[in-house]
Design a protein around this motif. Structure first.
Motif, PDB file in Angstrom:
ATOM      1  N   ALA A 121      28.789  85.399  42.649  1.00 45.74           N
ATOM      2  CA  ALA A 121      28.015  84.873  43.783  1.00 45.74           C
ATOM      3  C   ALA A 121      26.907  83.936  43.315  1.00 45.74           C
ATOM      4  CB  ALA A 121      27.436  86.032  44.590  1.00 45.74           C
TER       5      ALA A 121
ATOM      6  N   ASN B  88      25.997  79.787  44.214  1.00 51.08           N
ATOM      7  CA  ASN B  88      24.693  79.267  44.633  1.00 51.08           C
ATOM      8  C   ASN B  88      24.217  78.154  43.710  1.00 51.08           C
ATOM      9  OD1 ASN B  88      24.446  80.938  46.863  1.00 51.08           O
ATOM     10  ND2 ASN B  88      23.335  82.529  45.754  1.00 51.08           N
TER      11      ASN B  88
ATOM     12  N   GLU C  56      26.725  83.825  50.183  1.00 54.34           N
ATOM     13  CA  GLU C  56      26.585  84.851  49.158  1.00 54.34           C
ATOM     14  C   GLU C  56      27.096  86.215  49.617  1.00 54.34           C
ATOM     15  OE1 GLU C  56      23.083  85.720  46.164  1.00 54.34           O
ATOM     16  OE2 GLU C  56      22.710  86.774  48.057  1.00 54.34           O
TER      17      GLU C  56
END
Length: 443
Positions: free
Chosen positions: A135, A139, A268
């Protein structure tokens, strides 16, 4: 060599080896290696011709095989997989999504998840501990601050791993955090305690959810796990997924390397859940593998059966077929949901709110279907093998324990309602940001 074969079995006769009447008797606690099995379908669902995925799989499947070889014993004896993480890190598993030009593999998101399913088939603990890292990479790839992006891309491409320290075990009011960032002599420091810190014990860095004195809401600080002020405990006491490092991390005035920019409606949460679903799909495969080899090797029969060897017993074959179908369905649903997320992330026609909804709903729908499939499959495993399969020596219960533990997450019980509320009332899925105590509760 085709999928399903091991290097030392390429010349063996499948029909002979799969017939227990032509092999020596073997107890459930004696089986060590899988017999060669015809694989008429690809190991993972996906495009019919995918050279990129095949190249990636060629790199990592030998590592997965090494990890699988000791998975059962490590689970039984609670041996944390530091060596196994090291094997993956040597090949820079964590850099799969980093573009080739920046030192990574340039993998698609769906490539990462297909590999994650295979890794989780080898060892579900090792699959889950990459959850926060996967995750975090997503980002990083969309950061607008190019200097910050470059710093983290370089670290990830070099093999550095990022863990997670978001949740506090208790004592904080809902919507607040007891872990805080404070400025001392011009440096930002983190102090507090977290639990459910999956993967952090294996990581170089960890993200920490903190309260910031100058910024509203939850902020994400990234700190080094190597700092003397970080104390990581292997105290996760769940009955499953015991080797993921999902325990306590303490922070005592630990310097902040980075405050991650807050991205509106980022995916996320969906990525976090889909990683768990990939792990579940891997568990179903592992259970099917153990069921297959156990039935192939079993010579003991019951007078209440039809009198034929177990590998020809119609009801046992039906049960194996059901587990195979459930495993196939879990794979397919996970891959389908990831493809939905992958498409949403690059769709210019979606605004931030719509993109978030697509990703959340895809993950929630997948979770609603995959988890009962896998829990069912890991329970049926015992129906085809009898009471001897419950021996602790076999450790076949690890599949059910691990699947059942994962199926509690974030919390799973709410997912179908969230989807239904969107379908009927157009209620937007809400972000799970901070869990805590209900201040209105009275005992």
């Amino acid at each position: 060599m085709s999928f399903g074969e091991s290097p030392n079995t390429t010349s063996l006769d499948f029909n002979q080896l799969s017939d227990p009447s032509q092999a020596s008797a073997m107890g459930l606690d004696d089986f060590q290696e899988q017999l060669p099995t015809r694989q008429l379908l690809k190991v993972t669902p996906g495009p019919s011709a995918d050279e990129q995925y095949d190249r990636l799989a060629e790199v990592f499947r030998p590592v997965f095989a090494q990890i699988a070889a000791t998975a059962k014993e490590r689970d039984r004896n609670r041996v944390l997989p530091f060596e196994q993480v090291g094997l993956l890190n040597r090949e820079r598993f964590g850099a799969l999504r980093i573009p080739v030009a920046e030192g990574g593999y340039g993998a698609r998101l769906v490539d990462v998840f297909r590999l994650l399913i295979e890794l989780s088939e080898a060892d579900s603990h090792v699959g889950q501990l990459w959850r926060a890292h996967i995750a975090f990479v997503e980002n990083v790839l969309v950061l607008e601050d190019q200097e910050l992006r470059s710093k983290w891309v370089s670290r990830i491409a070099a093999g550095q791993i990022v863990g997670n320290a978001y949740t506090e075990r208790g004592g904080n009011a809902l919507g607040t955090l007891n872990t805080k960032a404070s400025q001392v002599d011009g440096r930002w420091l983190v102090t507090g305690e977290k639990y459910y810190c999956t993967g952090t014990i294996f990581a170089d860095w960890t993200t920490v959810a903190v309260a910031h004195p100058e910024l509203a809401g939850r902020q994400i600080a990234v700190v080094s796990t190597q700092h003397s002020g970080v104390k990581i405990l292997d105290d996760w006491d769940g009955f499953g997924q015991g080797l993921t490092g999902t325990g306590t991390t303490e922070f005592h005035q630990v310097p902040v390397d980075t405050f991650m920019p807050q991205q509106k409606n980022d995916p996320e949460a969906a990525i976090f859940q889909l990683v768990l679903m990939a792990v579940q799909a891997g568990i179903a495969r592992a259970a099917l593998n153990d069921l297959r080899i156990s039935v192939q090797n079993r010579t003991r029969i019951f007078t209440t059966g039809t009198g034929v060897p177990v590998h020809r017993e119609p009801q046992v074959l039906q049960l194996v077929g059901e587990v195979s179908a459930e495993s196939f369905a879990a794979d397919s649903v996970v891959i389908g949901a990831v493809l939905e997320v992958e498409a949403a992330l690059i769709d210019p026609g979606l605004n931030d709110e719509e993109r978030y909804a697509v990703c959340e709903l895809a993950a929630n729908r997948a979770q609603t279907i995959v988890q009962p499939l896998v829990i069912g499959a890991t329970s049926k495993l015992f129906d085809g093998l009898g009471a001897s399969s419950t021996s602790v020596i076999c450790n076949l219960d690890r599949h059910w324990r691990n699947a059942r533990t994962i199926a509690t997450h974030n919390p799973a019980i709410y997912k179908a309602r969230i989807v239904g509320d969107y379908e009927i009332n157009a209620v937007q899925p809400q972000r799970l940001s901070v869990t805590g105590e209900d201040s209105n509760h009275r005992a």
